[in-house]
Design a protein around this motif. Structure first.
Motif, PDB file in Angstrom:
ATOM      1  N   ALA A 130      70.387  13.029  38.526  1.00  0.00           N
ATOM      2  CA  ALA A 130      69.779  14.366  38.561  1.00  0.00           C
ATOM      3  C   ALA A 130      69.154  14.637  39.922  1.00  0.00           C
ATOM      4  N   ARG A 131      68.502  13.623  40.496  1.00  0.00           N
ATOM      5  CA  ARG A 131      67.889  13.791  41.812  1.00  0.00           C
ATOM      6  C   ARG A 131      68.957  14.051  42.883  1.00  0.00           C
ATOM      7  N   GLN A 132      70.077  13.321  42.776  1.00  0.00           N
ATOM      8  CA  GLN A 132      71.142  13.502  43.766  1.00  0.00           C
ATOM      9  C   GLN A 132      71.739  14.907  43.670  1.00  0.00           C
ATOM     10  N   ARG A 133      71.982  15.371  42.449  1.00  0.00           N
ATOM     11  CA  ARG A 133      72.538  16.709  42.272  1.00  0.00           C
ATOM     12  C   ARG A 133      71.576  17.769  42.801  1.00  0.00           C
ATOM     13  N   ALA A 134      70.282  17.531  42.593  1.00  0.00           N
ATOM     14  CA  ALA A 134      69.286  18.479  43.098  1.00  0.00           C
ATOM     15  C   ALA A 134      69.266  18.499  44.618  1.00  0.00           C
ATOM     16  N   ALA A 135      69.399  17.314  45.224  1.00  0.00           N
ATOM     17  CA  ALA A 135      69.404  17.244  46.689  1.00  0.00           C
ATOM     18  C   ALA A 135      70.615  17.958  47.264  1.00  0.00           C
ATOM     19  N   LEU A 161      61.442  18.540  50.046  1.00  0.00           N
ATOM     20  CA  LEU A 161      62.545  17.642  50.381  1.00  0.00           C
ATOM     21  C   LEU A 161      62.050  16.411  51.123  1.00  0.00           C
ATOM     22  N   VAL A 162      61.106  16.600  52.042  1.00  0.00           N
ATOM     23  CA  VAL A 162      60.560  15.467  52.797  1.00  0.00           C
ATOM     24  C   VAL A 162      59.840  14.506  51.859  1.00  0.00           C
ATOM     25  N   GLU A 163      59.027  15.039  50.968  1.00  0.00           N
ATOM     26  CA  GLU A 163      58.318  14.173  50.023  1.00  0.00           C
ATOM     27  C   GLU A 163      59.298  13.370  49.177  1.00  0.00           C
ATOM     28  N   ALA A 164      60.360  14.036  48.723  1.00  0.00           N
ATOM     29  CA  ALA A 164      61.365  13.346  47.914  1.00  0.00           C
ATOM     30  C   ALA A 164      62.074  12.278  48.732  1.00  0.00           C
ATOM     31  N   ALA A 165      62.417  12.603  49.977  1.00  0.00           N
ATOM     32  CA  ALA A 165      63.148  11.661  50.826  1.00  0.00           C
ATOM     33  C   ALA A 165      62.303  10.430  51.165  1.00  0.00           C
ATOM     34  N   PRO A 171      69.961   4.484  47.363  1.00  0.00           N
ATOM     35  CA  PRO A 171      70.672   4.815  48.611  1.00  0.00           C
ATOM     36  C   PRO A 171      71.521   6.076  48.526  1.00  0.00           C
ATOM     37  N   ASN A 172      72.138   6.339  47.381  1.00  0.00           N
ATOM     38  CA  ASN A 172      72.974   7.533  47.243  1.00  0.00           C
ATOM     39  C   ASN A 172      72.128   8.803  47.258  1.00  0.00           C
ATOM     40  N   VAL A 173      71.018   8.765  46.544  1.00  0.00           N
ATOM     41  CA  VAL A 173      70.125   9.928  46.526  1.00  0.00           C
ATOM     42  C   VAL A 173      69.513  10.122  47.910  1.00  0.00           C
ATOM     43  N   ALA A 174      69.128   9.004  48.550  1.00  0.00           N
ATOM     44  CA  ALA A 174      68.536   9.094  49.884  1.00  0.00           C
ATOM     45  C   ALA A 174      69.501   9.741  50.872  1.00  0.00           C
ATOM     46  N   GLY A 175      70.780   9.381  50.773  1.00  0.00           N
ATOM     47  CA  GLY A 175      71.778   9.981  51.652  1.00  0.00           C
ATOM     48  C   GLY A 175      71.912  11.475  51.427  1.00  0.00           C
ATOM     49  N   ALA A 176      71.880  11.884  50.161  1.00  0.00           N
ATOM     50  CA  ALA A 176      71.974  13.307  49.846  1.00  0.00           C
ATOM     51  C   ALA A 176      70.752  14.065  50.357  1.00  0.00           C
TER      52      ALA A 176
END
Length: 346
Positions: A130-135, A161-165, A171-176
């Motif tokens: 869900a986090r990746q799709r949101a990103a 976005l910065v707080e989430a990152a 790693p996949n969510v971080a890349g997104a």
């Protein structure tokens, strides 16, 4: 003292005084001949005690227990109040942050506002998917499944976005999220630069990696500043990022990466790209030779530094390889000889 006078002296309305009496919090000491409530000085002191405890945030039930229970200690009460106040402040702060972010998105209507709320909630989801799709949706300013589909979707504020990152470990969510931040516009570079100053190593690394993929002079400026950071991981990511952009200030930190064996292949490739003119090539070769000559440089590191000379054009690098072909370290000598032959065959 009658109830009207008590109300004037205490600031508590007559209606509230009657409510206190109905709850058993205070009992008038007597009645006049006409049946009016009469309060003693002790009753008034109790009323002031009630008001003081209410001012601390206690419910009337808790006030009654505090005044009537001989075993109820002030320390226990205060500890509980501190805990509850902190929880309330945290909840209010979270709400304030969410409201500020919705305001920053400047929604045109309720559908836009709800879309931002949906994205913010998804970014904080326990589900990595869900986090990746949101990103990814944030990057394109369109959240799948939202009611907005006109192409005028409201982007998620860079702060969110910065707080989430900075808090993302997948790693996949971080890349997104890095991809989304690279397209987020103004505001993100400065916030990420603050993240580089975090006392948490993982947060510092996430911040510099996000900055590394952001375009523009502001991000490059923060990366250049990061070359002086005490954290070698931060310096390394910054050097690779600005080195690939052609900034020769990255050379010392790139040589450090070679010696340390961290991202050494990328560091060697970047040095090769930077060595595009004779002066820079000779300067890089000099730096590599200087590091090779240090007594503290270990054998594996000397091998990596020697191999890096292969990608540096110019006579200075060739001379260095010729000298290293006679090095006391056999592995270094063999590597230098082989690289020199390749160089001469070109």
């Amino acid at each position: 003292m009658l109830i009207g006078e008590v109300a004037r002296r205490s600031g508590v309305s007559a209606r509230m005084l009657r409510h206190y009496e109905s709850l058993g919090l205070v009992h008038p000491s007597g009645r006049t001949g006409s049946g009016y409530r009469e309060y003693s000085e002790e009753d008034i002191r109790r009323i002031f005690h009630i008001e003081s405890l209410r001012a601390l945030g206690l419910s009337l039930r808790e006030v009654k227990r505090a005044l009537d229970d001989a075993d109820f200690t002030p320390a226990t009460l205060v500890d509980d109040l501190i805990r509850r106040t902190r929880e309330r402040i945290a909840a209010e702060t979270e709400l304030l942050t969410r409201l500020r972010r919705i305001h920053a998105a400047d929604p045109a209507g309720w559908e836009d506002a709800l879309q931002v709320v949906t994205l913010l909630q998804a970014l904080g989801s326990k589900s990595a998917d869900a986090r990746q799709r949101a990103a990814l949706a944030s990057a394109s300013s369109a959240f799948p499944g939202s009611s907005a589909s006109s192409g005028d979707e409201v982007p998620v504020p860079a702060e969110a976005l910065v707080e989430a990152a900075l808090g993302e470990s997948d790693p996949n969510v971080a890349g997104a999220l890095r991809w989304a931040l690279a397209r987020s516009g103004d505001g993100a570079p400065a916030l990420l630069a603050e993240g580089i100053g975090s006392p948490v190593a993982a947060v510092r690394e996430r911040a510099v990696r996000c900055l590394a993929v952001m375009p523009g002079g502001e991000a490059a400026g923060h990366l250049r500043d990061a070359l002086a950071h005490p954290d070698p991981v931060v310096r390394g990511h910054a050097a690779l990022a600005i080195g690939t952009r052609g900034d020769t200030d990255a050379v010392p930190a790139l040589v450090d990466l070679l010696e340390e064996g961290r991202n050494d292949t990328d560091a060697a490739d970047t040095l090769s790209v930077l060595a595009s003119d004779t002066a820079t090539a000779d300067r890089i070769a000099h730096r590599l030779v200087e590091r090779l000559a240090r007594s503290t440089t270990r054998a594996p590191a000397r091998g990596r530094l020697t191999q890096a000379l292969a990608g540096i054009p110019g006579t200075r690098a060739s001379q260095a390889l010729a000298e290293l072909s006679h090095d006391a370290d056999r592995a270094v000598a063999l590597t230098a000889t082989y690289l020199l032959h390749l160089r001469e065959a070109r």
